[in-house]
Design an enzyme around this catalytic site. Sequence first.
Site, PDB file in Angstrom:
ATOM      1  N   THR A  29    -109.529  45.392 -26.178  1.00  0.00           N
ATOM      2  CA  THR A  29    -110.446  44.403 -25.579  1.00  0.00           C
ATOM      3  C   THR A  29    -110.136  43.105 -25.944  1.00  0.00           C
ATOM      4  OG1 THR A  29    -112.702  44.266 -24.790  1.00  0.00           O
ATOM      5  CG2 THR A  29    -112.328  44.614 -27.210  1.00  0.00           C
ATOM      6  N   ASN A  30    -111.009  42.076 -25.612  1.00  0.00           N
ATOM      7  CA  ASN A  30    -110.572  40.826 -25.988  1.00  0.00           C
ATOM      8  C   ASN A  30    -111.861  40.012 -26.365  1.00  0.00           C
ATOM      9  OD1 ASN A  30    -111.672  39.490 -23.325  1.00  0.00           O
ATOM     10  ND2 ASN A  30    -110.314  40.831 -22.353  1.00  0.00           N
ATOM     11  N   ARG A  31    -111.770  38.724 -26.515  1.00  0.00           N
ATOM     12  CA  ARG A  31    -112.854  37.755 -27.055  1.00  0.00           C
ATOM     13  C   ARG A  31    -113.757  37.388 -26.247  1.00  0.00           C
ATOM     14  NH1 ARG A  31    -109.710  33.758 -30.300  1.00  0.00           N
ATOM     15  NH2 ARG A  31    -111.767  32.798 -30.536  1.00  0.00           N
ATOM     16  N   SER A  32    -113.807  37.556 -25.180  1.00  0.00           N
ATOM     17  CA  SER A  32    -114.616  37.016 -23.942  1.00  0.00           C
ATOM     18  C   SER A  32    -115.983  37.513 -24.229  1.00  0.00           C
ATOM     19  CB  SER A  32    -114.179  37.810 -22.747  1.00  0.00           C
ATOM     20  OG  SER A  32    -115.182  37.487 -21.727  1.00  0.00           O
ATOM     21  N   ALA A  96    -112.654  38.058 -17.881  1.00  0.00           N
ATOM     22  CA  ALA A  96    -111.365  38.309 -18.758  1.00  0.00           C
ATOM     23  C   ALA A  96    -110.848  39.759 -18.649  1.00  0.00           C
ATOM     24  CB  ALA A  96    -111.528  37.995 -20.188  1.00  0.00           C
TER      25      ALA A  96
END
Length: 222
Positions: A29-32, A96
């Site tokens: 996943t990502n930091r959104s 994101a």
Amino acid sequence: GRSGPLAGRKVVVTAGGTQEPIDAVRVITNRSSGKQGYALAQAALDVGAEVVLITTSTALTPPYGARVIMVRTAADMLEAVLREIQDAEALLMAAAVADFRPRVVHGQKIKKEDGIPALELEATPDILMAVAEQRAQLGYPRRVIGFAAESDDLLIHAQEKLQRKRLDMIVANDISATDAGFEVDTNRVTLLFADGRIQALPLMSKEAVAEAIIQQLVAMLT
Ligand code: C5P
């Protein structure tokens, strides 16, 4: 019903980072944080819109009055977006979306005892590209707004995405600054329009950024 310039008009907002499974327990996943997307949903509600919020799980409480559709992966989000935009005035694509996902998803948890796995990745679907194609066929949604998070040559990359993804407007977000972009409560963005106009906004709360974006959407739809 609600009142305001977009009373009764459907606006679809995506928010959060997608989660692409590796195995039964692990994801990429990502930091959104979803903050900018949730603020957009609230700002659209505030001008009377019927809001559908397509979101991954975040730490945030969805705005009261929005219809919430929970998704995990880019593929799930694509399906929900293509369905919901068919009768929508606008799509605000703040999520994101992962660009890559594991090519193979293991049904069981990969065991440490089996050694360190090699992760082979493949491209996820580009949701906005699929939206552009469906919109060319069906005429909906009437307006599409995208986001660009870049750490270098922000406006050049944003301009390129605006054209390639056939957007009406793109919100360019400088993620190299520590007071803007992911996780924080403030944002500094530049709005680029299909007709060549550019509007640089000062550092503002994500709520104020959302209101400025929705103001532009109202102008485009009325
Ligand atoms: O190319 P990039 O991912 O930076 O483009 C950002 C914009 O494209 C965002 O609005 C994002 O939600 C959208 N996007 C998408 N599908 C993807 C990746 C990004 O619609 N697979």
